[in-house]
Every structure is written in C-alpha cells, then in structure tokens.
Design an enzyme around this catalytic site. Sequence first.
Site, PDB file in Angstrom:
ATOM      1  N   ASP A  26       0.804  -1.226   0.000  1.00 48.72           N
ATOM      2  CA  ASP A  26       0.000   0.000   0.000  1.00 48.72           C
ATOM      3  C   ASP A  26       0.841   1.283   0.000  1.00 48.72           C
ATOM      4  O   ASP A  26       1.995   1.296   0.436  1.00 48.72           O
ATOM      5  CB  ASP A  26      -0.885   0.047   1.254  1.00 48.72           C
ATOM      6  CG  ASP A  26      -2.072  -0.889   1.175  1.00 48.72           C
ATOM      7  OD1 ASP A  26      -2.052  -1.801   0.330  1.00 48.72           O
ATOM      8  OD2 ASP A  26      -3.011  -0.711   1.964  1.00 48.72           O
ATOM      9  N   HIS A  28       3.548  -1.874   3.354  1.00 44.48           N
ATOM     10  CA  HIS A  28       3.556  -0.524   2.790  1.00 44.48           C
ATOM     11  C   HIS A  28       4.918  -0.228   2.149  1.00 44.48           C
ATOM     12  O   HIS A  28       5.966  -0.533   2.730  1.00 44.48           O
ATOM     13  CB  HIS A  28       3.294   0.522   3.873  1.00 44.48           C
ATOM     14  CG  HIS A  28       1.934   0.420   4.503  1.00 44.48           C
ATOM     15  ND1 HIS A  28       1.627  -0.521   5.456  1.00 44.48           N
ATOM     16  CD2 HIS A  28       0.806   1.143   4.306  1.00 44.48           C
ATOM     17  CE1 HIS A  28       0.364  -0.383   5.832  1.00 44.48           C
ATOM     18  NE2 HIS A  28      -0.168   0.609   5.147  1.00 44.48           N
TER      19      HIS A  28
END
Length: 287
Positions: free
Chosen positions: A110, A255
């Site tokens: 992400d 992430h």
Amino acid sequence: MPSRRLLLVAAGMSLLGAAGCRSPWSSGDGATPDAAAGATATTAGSAGGEGKPGAAPATPSKTPSPLPSSPPPSAPAPNTEPVHRVLTAAEAKPLYELDPGRRAVALTIDDGPDPRYTPTVLALLQQHGIRATFFLIGENAVEHPALVREIADHGHHIANHTWTHPDLRHMSEGQVRDELERTSDLLHRTTGRQPTWFRSPGGDWPAVTLKVSAELGMRPMCWSVDPRDWARPGTSAITERVLKNVRPGSIVLNHDGGGDRSQTVAALKAYLPVLLDSGYLFTAPPN
C-alpha cells in the site's frame, strides 16, 4: 513439516498478534478476523493505515473465495474508454481472506509508488518469483508514472487506494467518487488497464464507499494479517507478526510508501524466503 529456517525464525517470535483489518485510527490491538469473502464479508470495518483515531473493526464473514492469477498487463491504451465491470452483490462486499483450502497467500503493498522503496520491493519480488497487488495512491502515481508502469510491467496488479489517502468515513458521496474515479482514470491512462480492486484507507468500509467502488467496477479488498509496519515497530517485530499470523488464504498488508519503509523492505527480505520454504504460494487478483 516446517523447514529448519521457519523453525529458527519462529523460535524468536513473541506473542504479538496481527490486527486483521483493524485500523490504526482505532486504539488497541485487534485479533485476526475469521475468513470472509466477497459473498459474505460485512460492510463496516476498520484496519491499518496512517495513525488517526477511528471506528471499531469490521467483523468479517465466513465464506472465503480464491483469487485467480492472470497474465502480465498489456501495453497502455490511454485513449480507450474504460468499461466498468458490473459486480454481483457478493463481489461488492469486502474480501478479507482467500480460500483457506489452498496454501496460498496474497501479498499486498500500500501507499506507493515511492521511488525510494518501490524499486527495491520490485527487485525482491522478482528475485523470488512473487506476484503482488500494489494499492497505489493517485497523488503519488501521478508524480511517478514510469514507476507505475514498471510495477505493471513486472506482472503485478495495480489497484486503487484513493487519490489523497483520506478518511472516507467523513466524506460525501461526491467526494468519495472523486477520490476513487480520479485515481482509476489515472491508472488506466498510465497502464492501459482499469483497476478492478480497491482498498479503503484504514480499511474502513462505510456504505457510501462500497456503493461508489461497486459502481466503478472495483471489488473491495481488506486483509487478515497486519504487521503494523506503517508504525515502524522494528524489522524483527514486522517479521514475527507476519510469520506468527499467516495462514493458508491470508491477505498480508505491507507498505512501500507514506514514510520511511526501510523496516518493511528488510522484513520482506526476512519473511518471504521463510514462507516460500514452508510451501506457501503467492497469488494476486486479476486486474
């Protein structure tokens, strides 16, 4: 039987638990949710993002569904008018987990793309032959279109993570639509493929968000393993949380953008070989 490498890593694990689709905008640590798939997942959840106060986590449902693989993306076709897929009622509900009957894991990344960390993540995934799903933020993608194309060219899936990574719970339908549609249009122009998956920042799924994502032909995907790498708890903590909580069918959150992600990169280097050695396969949804 687990590999020697898995046993060595697991020996140092703490009792830390993954917060399955629990938002860091909420306080406390949540337990990994039970399996939930498109046909049965609930529509109000909360999960990992960038630390803000928030609502209670969603309770996922019970019938997971598998994510099939697909071939690498084709060349961009920026002038092609996007055709949005019509979703079934089941597909319009958040997916929290894959088929637990398969020893497969979905790796999701992400908040990118980020020129500091995304290329290293791509090289690592290529080294291990792993395909992942990248949930991209529009305002990052517009700054780094070549990196977006590189992700697609490596055979990974490009997915929508809004334009500015806002808290969608406090936005009107028009504002939500602008965040999602603007991002999908950019990713379509850049890669020639219309995103078919969407992840809400924080893993929160208000009704208006689900309505808009369905109208734009995007299935909502949450996760079941959150190592909270966004909070930078240390490489060993991220690694331990993933290895302790991963199961057949897990959707793992990581992430590559939104801040210093050096710990995430180091953790990926540590835990991906362990999962591969223990017989896990990695899958990604068709884009």
